[in-house]
Design an enzyme around this catalytic site. Structure first.
Site, mmCIF file in Angstrom:
data_model
loop_
_atom_site.group_PDB
_atom_site.id
_atom_site.type_symbol
_atom_site.label_atom_id
_atom_site.label_comp_id
_atom_site.label_asym_id
_atom_site.label_seq_id
_atom_site.Cartn_x
_atom_site.Cartn_y
_atom_site.Cartn_z
ATOM 1 N N CYS A 1 -14.589 -59.693 17.533
ATOM 2 C CA CYS A 1 -13.743 -58.492 17.638
ATOM 3 C C CYS A 1 -14.431 -57.270 17.040
ATOM 4 C CB CYS A 1 -12.422 -58.660 16.885
ATOM 5 S SG CYS A 1 -11.652 -60.262 17.023
ATOM 6 N N ASP A 2 -15.105 -57.434 15.919
ATOM 7 C CA ASP A 2 -15.508 -56.276 15.114
ATOM 8 C C ASP A 2 -17.008 -56.047 14.969
ATOM 9 O OD1 ASP A 2 -12.838 -55.781 14.705
ATOM 10 O OD2 ASP A 2 -12.743 -56.864 12.812
ATOM 11 N N CYS B 1 -13.292 -61.628 12.079
ATOM 12 C CA CYS B 1 -13.512 -61.889 13.502
ATOM 13 C C CYS B 1 -14.717 -61.105 14.010
ATOM 14 C CB CYS B 1 -12.261 -61.531 14.304
ATOM 15 S SG CYS B 1 -12.464 -61.804 16.074
#
Ligand code: NDP
Length: 334
Positions: free
Chosen positions: A135-136, A132
């Protein structure tokens, strides 16, 4: 006893739905699964869920959602869903060896990342291996990362990563990308993105976090091999410090130094267990009006129907929508 609604799944979609159904005074049972909480239980810091300016750990976020649902009276069964009978009402839903009855059901079983299955990959999830980028990506500022896959997701993940990473290399198992022309063009036009074709990751190495990957370059057209070898010599040294492990007439195996591996080879919606529920061509549950499935009284929420956004916040939003639809549907039945 017959529940007003049984929610199958306990990720952001299922738990948000349960908060809404219980606050609407609907008798709610959540079939949470033996490992409850969904994909966020596998992540570390979640920085893009609104309301947490400092971010929040994925498991903590899910724990909070569950507490909130329990506070309003949601009941939980921490057992795996087995099967459901939607052929007559009340619907019957089995978890472990017990069967429960409900007037309505929300399917929120989510989707699981399709991982490579390479040795070393599973242990490094959250420690350099991710699925992701939204997200990261921020954890990879000025780093060198690999994105695996040749579809739209891989292009999109790579583009997101370019905002932070120093270099992003899309590694694809063949030399024919599956991504749409427009997404390919965006990726190819981005100066931070390189492509590495005909390559598969055989192993993810590192002690505490990802340090390197073992890659096998194995083109179906073997005449490409010498060209690929030249390209590796040319493109990668500055980025990956490649170490050749073996080289024969069919393939080249080498170790590349990398900081992160983003796996974007598709998702597997958790739908196999629902026999009579209509799916779309990618295997996701087909959504009809009002978040209904093809079965009247059976609703759907989250990644199990959403192949596009795949975010915790959108899943939560779908959970809310499905719960409101359940409420209206039940009112209309009475
Ligand atoms: P796709 O199924 O479209 O692509 C998966 C890619 O991963 C393929 O290139 C496939 O290779 C490769 N792959 C599959 N298994 C492996 C494996 N074991 N090892 C190495 N490579 C593998 O999935 P996506 O997640 O990319 O997209 C899903 C859907 O979502 C699509 O409909 C897509 O269009 C849509 N989407 C749209 C976006 C947008 O429009 N902005 C963004 C993201 C997704 P091969 O080609 O060889 O089969």
């Amino acid at each position: 006893m017959t529940y007003d609604v049984i929610i199958i799944g306990s990720g952001p979609a299922g738990l948000t739905a349960s908060i809404y159904t219980t606050r609407a005074d609907l008798k709610t049972l959540v079939i949470a699964g033996g490992k409850w909480g969904g994909q966020l239980m596998l992540t570390t810091l979640v920085e893009n869920f609104p309301g947490f300016p400092e971010g929040i750990q994925g498991p903590e976020l899910m724990m909070n959602m569950r507490k909130q649902a329990e506070k309003f009276g949601a009941e939980f069964v921490d057992e795996d869903f087995v099967e459901a009978d939607f052929s007559k009402k009340p619907f019957r839903v089995k978890a472990s060896d017990k069967t429960y009855e409900a007037k309505s059901v929300i399917i929120a079983t989510g989707a699981d990342t399709r991982w490579l299955g390479a040795p070393g990959e599973a242990e490094k999830i959250g420690r350099g291996v991710s699925s992701c980028a939204p997200c990261d990506a921020a954890f990879f500022r000025d780093k060198n990362v690999i994105v695996v896959g040749g579809g739209d997701s891989a292009m999109e993940e790579a583009l997101v990563l370019t905002k932070f990473a120093k270099n992003v290399t899309i590694m694809h198992r063949s030399d024919a990308l599956k991504a749409s022309e427009i997404m390919q063009k965006r990726a190819k036009d981005n100066p931070k993105i390189n492509f590495f074709y005909n390559a598969v990751i055989e192993q993810v190495n590192g002690d505490q976090k990802v340090e390197s990957i073992r890659v096998k370059v194995n083109p179906s057209d073997k005449s490409l091999l010498s060209k690929t070898a030249e390209e590796i010599e040319k493109i990668t040294p500055a980025i990956f410090s490649p170490k050749f492990v073996s080289k024969d007439k069919d393939s080249i195996t080498l170790d590349l130094k990398v900081d992160g591996v983003f796996v974007a080879i598709g998702h597997m919606p958790n739908t196999k267990v629902f026999k009579d529920i209509e799916l779309d061509e990618h295997g996701f549950i087909k959504v009809h009006d009002h978040y209904l499935t093809n079965k009247d009284g059976v609703f759907v929420a989250g990644d199990v129907h959403d192949s596009h956004y795949k975010q915790a916040i959108t899943a939560a939003g779908y959970g809310c929508a499905a719960a409101l639809e359940v409420q209206h549907w039940l009112e209309n039945q009475e």
